[in-house]
Scaffold this motif. Structure first.
Motif, PDB file in Angstrom:
ATOM      1  N   TYR A 181       1.148  -1.545  -0.188  1.00  0.00           N
ATOM      2  CA  TYR A 181      -0.174  -0.269   0.097  1.00  0.00           C
ATOM      3  C   TYR A 181       1.520   0.647  -0.206  1.00  0.00           C
ATOM      4  O   TYR A 181       1.656   1.191   1.136  1.00  0.00           O
ATOM      5  CB  TYR A 181      -1.424   0.041   1.284  1.00  0.00           C
ATOM      6  CG  TYR A 181      -1.729   0.866   1.383  1.00  0.00           C
ATOM      7  CD1 TYR A 181      -2.343   1.418   0.721  1.00  0.00           C
ATOM      8  CD2 TYR A 181      -1.252   2.275   2.253  1.00  0.00           C
ATOM      9  CE1 TYR A 181      -3.768   2.095   0.650  1.00  0.00           C
ATOM     10  CE2 TYR A 181      -2.890   3.415   2.847  1.00  0.00           C
ATOM     11  CZ  TYR A 181      -3.322   3.312   1.400  1.00  0.00           C
ATOM     12  OH  TYR A 181      -3.871   4.436   1.811  1.00  0.00           O
ATOM     13  N   ALA A 182       0.773   2.144  -1.018  1.00  0.00           N
ATOM     14  CA  ALA A 182       1.087   3.454  -1.100  1.00  0.00           C
ATOM     15  C   ALA A 182      -0.177   4.924  -0.544  1.00  0.00           C
ATOM     16  O   ALA A 182      -0.735   4.477  -1.422  1.00  0.00           O
ATOM     17  CB  ALA A 182       1.897   3.318  -2.442  1.00  0.00           C
ATOM     18  N   ASP A 183       0.379   5.638  -0.286  1.00  0.00           N
ATOM     19  CA  ASP A 183      -0.612   6.519  -0.163  1.00  0.00           C
ATOM     20  C   ASP A 183      -0.132   8.029   0.369  1.00  0.00           C
ATOM     21  O   ASP A 183       0.884   8.364  -0.050  1.00  0.00           O
ATOM     22  CB  ASP A 183      -1.277   6.781   1.180  1.00  0.00           C
ATOM     23  CG  ASP A 183      -0.422   6.785   2.729  1.00  0.00           C
ATOM     24  OD1 ASP A 183       0.633   6.656   2.162  1.00  0.00           O
ATOM     25  OD2 ASP A 183      -1.250   7.090   3.368  1.00  0.00           O
ATOM     26  N   GLY A 184      -0.956   9.000  -0.063  1.00  0.00           N
ATOM     27  CA  GLY A 184      -0.567  10.538  -0.848  1.00  0.00           C
ATOM     28  C   GLY A 184      -1.443  11.191  -1.297  1.00  0.00           C
ATOM     29  O   GLY A 184      -2.681  10.889  -1.497  1.00  0.00           O
ATOM     30  N   ILE A 185      -1.471  12.449  -1.602  1.00  0.00           N
ATOM     31  CA  ILE A 185      -2.415  13.336  -2.196  1.00  0.00           C
ATOM     32  C   ILE A 185      -2.095  13.522  -3.665  1.00  0.00           C
ATOM     33  O   ILE A 185      -3.184  13.799  -4.157  1.00  0.00           O
ATOM     34  CB  ILE A 185      -1.509  15.431  -1.607  1.00  0.00           C
ATOM     35  CG1 ILE A 185      -1.450  14.947  -0.007  1.00  0.00           C
ATOM     36  CG2 ILE A 185      -2.220  16.448  -2.121  1.00  0.00           C
ATOM     37  CD1 ILE A 185      -3.106  14.540   0.714  1.00  0.00           C
ATOM     38  N   TYR A 186      -1.235  13.136  -4.604  1.00  0.00           N
ATOM     39  CA  TYR A 186      -0.448  13.302  -5.004  1.00  0.00           C
ATOM     40  C   TYR A 186      -1.100  14.369  -6.460  1.00  0.00           C
ATOM     41  O   TYR A 186      -1.824  14.210  -7.890  1.00  0.00           O
ATOM     42  CB  TYR A 186      -1.608  12.028  -6.248  1.00  0.00           C
ATOM     43  CG  TYR A 186      -1.073  10.769  -5.587  1.00  0.00           C
ATOM     44  CD1 TYR A 186       0.906  10.390  -5.649  1.00  0.00           C
ATOM     45  CD2 TYR A 186      -1.872   9.935  -4.634  1.00  0.00           C
ATOM     46  CE1 TYR A 186       1.473   8.993  -5.251  1.00  0.00           C
ATOM     47  CE2 TYR A 186      -0.563   8.815  -3.813  1.00  0.00           C
ATOM     48  CZ  TYR A 186       0.653   8.496  -4.319  1.00  0.00           C
ATOM     49  OH  TYR A 186       0.934   7.390  -3.321  1.00  0.00           O
ATOM     50  N   ASP A 187      -1.125  15.821  -5.944  1.00  0.00           N
ATOM     51  CA  ASP A 187      -2.124  16.798  -6.187  1.00  0.00           C
ATOM     52  C   ASP A 187      -0.530  17.351  -7.819  1.00  0.00           C
ATOM     53  O   ASP A 187       0.509  16.904  -7.282  1.00  0.00           O
ATOM     54  CB  ASP A 187      -1.734  17.578  -6.064  1.00  0.00           C
ATOM     55  CG  ASP A 187      -2.243  19.330  -5.606  1.00  0.00           C
ATOM     56  OD1 ASP A 187      -3.320  18.475  -7.214  1.00  0.00           O
ATOM     57  OD2 ASP A 187      -1.970  19.872  -5.622  1.00  0.00           O
ATOM     58  N   LEU A 188      -1.708  17.422  -8.866  1.00  0.00           N
ATOM     59  CA  LEU A 188      -0.058  17.562  -9.487  1.00  0.00           C
ATOM     60  C   LEU A 188       0.471  16.115 -10.423  1.00  0.00           C
ATOM     61  O   LEU A 188       1.521  16.660 -10.595  1.00  0.00           O
ATOM     62  CB  LEU A 188       0.948  18.774  -9.962  1.00  0.00           C
ATOM     63  CG  LEU A 188      -0.035  19.971  -9.900  1.00  0.00           C
ATOM     64  CD1 LEU A 188       0.193  21.706  -9.392  1.00  0.00           C
ATOM     65  CD2 LEU A 188      -1.087  20.107 -11.626  1.00  0.00           C
ATOM     66  N   PHE A 189      -0.391  15.389 -10.662  1.00  0.00           N
ATOM     67  CA  PHE A 189       1.139  14.050 -10.716  1.00  0.00           C
ATOM     68  C   PHE A 189       1.678  13.960 -11.748  1.00  0.00           C
ATOM     69  O   PHE A 189       1.922  14.307 -12.830  1.00  0.00           O
ATOM     70  CB  PHE A 189      -0.089  13.311 -10.883  1.00  0.00           C
ATOM     71  CG  PHE A 189       0.536  11.502 -10.412  1.00  0.00           C
ATOM     72  CD1 PHE A 189       0.629  10.619 -10.171  1.00  0.00           C
ATOM     73  CD2 PHE A 189       0.464  11.554 -11.895  1.00  0.00           C
ATOM     74  CE1 PHE A 189       0.634   9.620  -9.871  1.00  0.00           C
ATOM     75  CE2 PHE A 189       1.251  10.015 -12.025  1.00  0.00           C
ATOM     76  CZ  PHE A 189       1.679   9.021 -11.262  1.00  0.00           C
ATOM     77  N   HIS A 190       2.478  13.845 -10.958  1.00  0.00           N
ATOM     78  CA  HIS A 190       4.005  13.802 -12.009  1.00  0.00           C
ATOM     79  C   HIS A 190       5.223  12.706 -11.744  1.00  0.00           C
ATOM     80  O   HIS A 190       4.835  11.995 -10.872  1.00  0.00           O
ATOM     81  CB  HIS A 190       4.983  15.379 -11.180  1.00  0.00           C
ATOM     82  CG  HIS A 190       5.207  15.234  -9.801  1.00  0.00           C
ATOM     83  ND1 HIS A 190       5.897  14.668  -9.212  1.00  0.00           N
ATOM     84  CD2 HIS A 190       4.860  16.648  -9.214  1.00  0.00           C
ATOM     85  CE1 HIS A 190       6.063  14.887  -7.985  1.00  0.00           C
ATOM     86  NE2 HIS A 190       5.506  16.143  -7.750  1.00  0.00           N
ATOM     87  N   PHE A 191       7.167  12.289 -12.437  1.00  0.00           N
ATOM     88  CA  PHE A 191       6.945  11.778 -12.670  1.00  0.00           C
ATOM     89  C   PHE A 191       7.418  11.292 -11.366  1.00  0.00           C
ATOM     90  O   PHE A 191       8.104  10.651 -11.275  1.00  0.00           O
ATOM     91  CB  PHE A 191       8.538  11.683 -13.407  1.00  0.00           C
ATOM     92  CG  PHE A 191       9.229  13.037 -13.704  1.00  0.00           C
ATOM     93  CD1 PHE A 191      10.189  12.530 -12.473  1.00  0.00           C
ATOM     94  CD2 PHE A 191       8.876  14.548 -13.529  1.00  0.00           C
ATOM     95  CE1 PHE A 191      11.511  13.523 -12.386  1.00  0.00           C
ATOM     96  CE2 PHE A 191      10.002  15.292 -13.595  1.00  0.00           C
ATOM     97  CZ  PHE A 191      10.996  14.747 -12.730  1.00  0.00           C
ATOM     98  N   GLY A 192       7.767  12.243 -10.353  1.00  0.00           N
ATOM     99  CA  GLY A 192       8.279  11.837  -9.238  1.00  0.00           C
ATOM    100  C   GLY A 192       7.409  11.258  -8.669  1.00  0.00           C
ATOM    101  O   GLY A 192       7.908  10.117  -7.532  1.00  0.00           O
TER     102      GLY A 192
END
Length: 332
Positions: free
Chosen positions: A36-47
């Motif tokens: 499981y990985a979580d986050g906000i991921y706003d403006l999803f980018h290559f990072g």
């Protein structure tokens, strides 16, 4: 939850991962390991994509679940997002490393959530992510303590905050760009736009003056370099011209003096009834030079005069003295 830790900037390089777990590295070979990985991921980018890639490749057979916090939770604990929750969910569904997206993910993971989704490991970078909810110093403190944390590496040089900062920095340019593409002043904020337009004009004037000053500086530098390179040659040329001019001037002055002297001598000889030729004039000047330069002969003549006439003068004085004596006798 966190976009990728508490913003020491999103990073995540595609390198091998490490684990801080006491469990077996591969729980059950007969099924995929559920990470499981979580986050906000706003403006999803290559990072973001690289961090998910590491989580996906942490085991030979991995099923990757990605939790995304909704807008209410994110705005409460982290701040305003550019993309809405539905846009962020959809961005994750199009990432090839993601097998399943879990909407409305919790800000802090607990045992109940792990059991509900049959999660074996939680993948994230190892930096402590401050728990803004007040539950603890690190939102991953629980999974680290129970040995179910999988570390990933961050990618330097890219993060959502960096992208937003670029837009803020060049705000005026992006406003004008959108105006050209059909957006209205009202949509962009008319009052702010007027201020920005004034600022743009001011910036253009400043830039124009800077360019003019730069051109003048370049011109001065160019002339300075030219002077340094050619100074010796110019000075030598000037001295040569000055010397030539002085020579010509001296020659002209000498010629005029000689011409005037010749005219005066010619006039004097004509008054005496004699004609003077150029050759005679030259001989005259030569004789005159000899007369003025022959000082020794002049003084010799004077001595000769004294020798010749000196005695007679003395005799004459003696005769005068005798005459006076005789007259005085007669008077007596």
């Amino acid at each position: 939850m966190a976009e990728v830790a508490s913003e020491p900037k999103d990073t995540c390089a595609t390198t091998t991962t490490t684990t801080t777990t006491s469990r077996n590295s591969y729980p059950d070979e007969n099924r995929p390991v559920r990470v499981y990985a979580d986050g906000i991921y706003d403006l999803f980018h290559f990072g973001h994509a690289r961090s998910l890639e590491q989580a996906k490749l942490s085991f030979p057979n991995t099923y990757l679940l990605v939790g995304v916090c909704n807008d209410d939770t994110t705005h409460k604990f982290k701040g305003k997002t550019v993309m809405t929750e539905s846009e962020r969910y959809e961005s994750l569904r199009h990432c090839k490393w993601v097998d399943e997206v879990i909407p409305d993910a919790p800000w802090v993971i607990n045992q109940e959530f792990l059991d509900k989704h049959n999660i074996d490991y939680v993948a994230h970078d190892s930096l402590p992510y401050a728990d803004a909810s007040g539950a603890g110093k690190d939102v991953y403190e629980f999974v680290k303590r129970v040995g179910r944390f999988k570390e990933t590496k961050r990618t330097e040089g890219i993060s959502t905050s960096d992208i937003i900062m670029r837009i803020v920095k060049d705000y005026n340019q992006y406003v004008l760009r959108n105006l050209d593409r059909g957006y209205s002043r009202k949509e962009l904020g008319e009052k702010r736009l007027r201020v920005n337009m004034s600022l743009k004009k001011l910036q253009e004037k400043v830039k124009e003056h800077q360019e003019k000053v730069g051109e003048k500086i370049q011109t001065v530098a160019m002339h300075r370099n030219e002077w340094v390179e050619n100074a010796d040659r110019w000075v030598a040329g000037f001295l040569e011209m000055f010397e030539e001019g002085c020579h010509k001037m001296g020659t002209a002055i000498r010629d005029r003096i000689q011409e005037r002297l010749r005219g005066q001598q010619s006039a004097g000889l004509l008054e005496n009834g004699e004609a003077v030729t150029d050759d005679d004039a030259e001989e005259y000047y030569d004789d005159e030079d000899e007369e003025y330069n022959d000082d020794e002969e002049y003084y010799d003549d004077e001595e000769y005069y004294e020798e010749v006439y000196g005695k007679d003068s003395n005799n004459e004085n003696e005769g005068n003295d005798r005459g006076r004596s005789e007259k005085e006798k007669d008077k007596k």
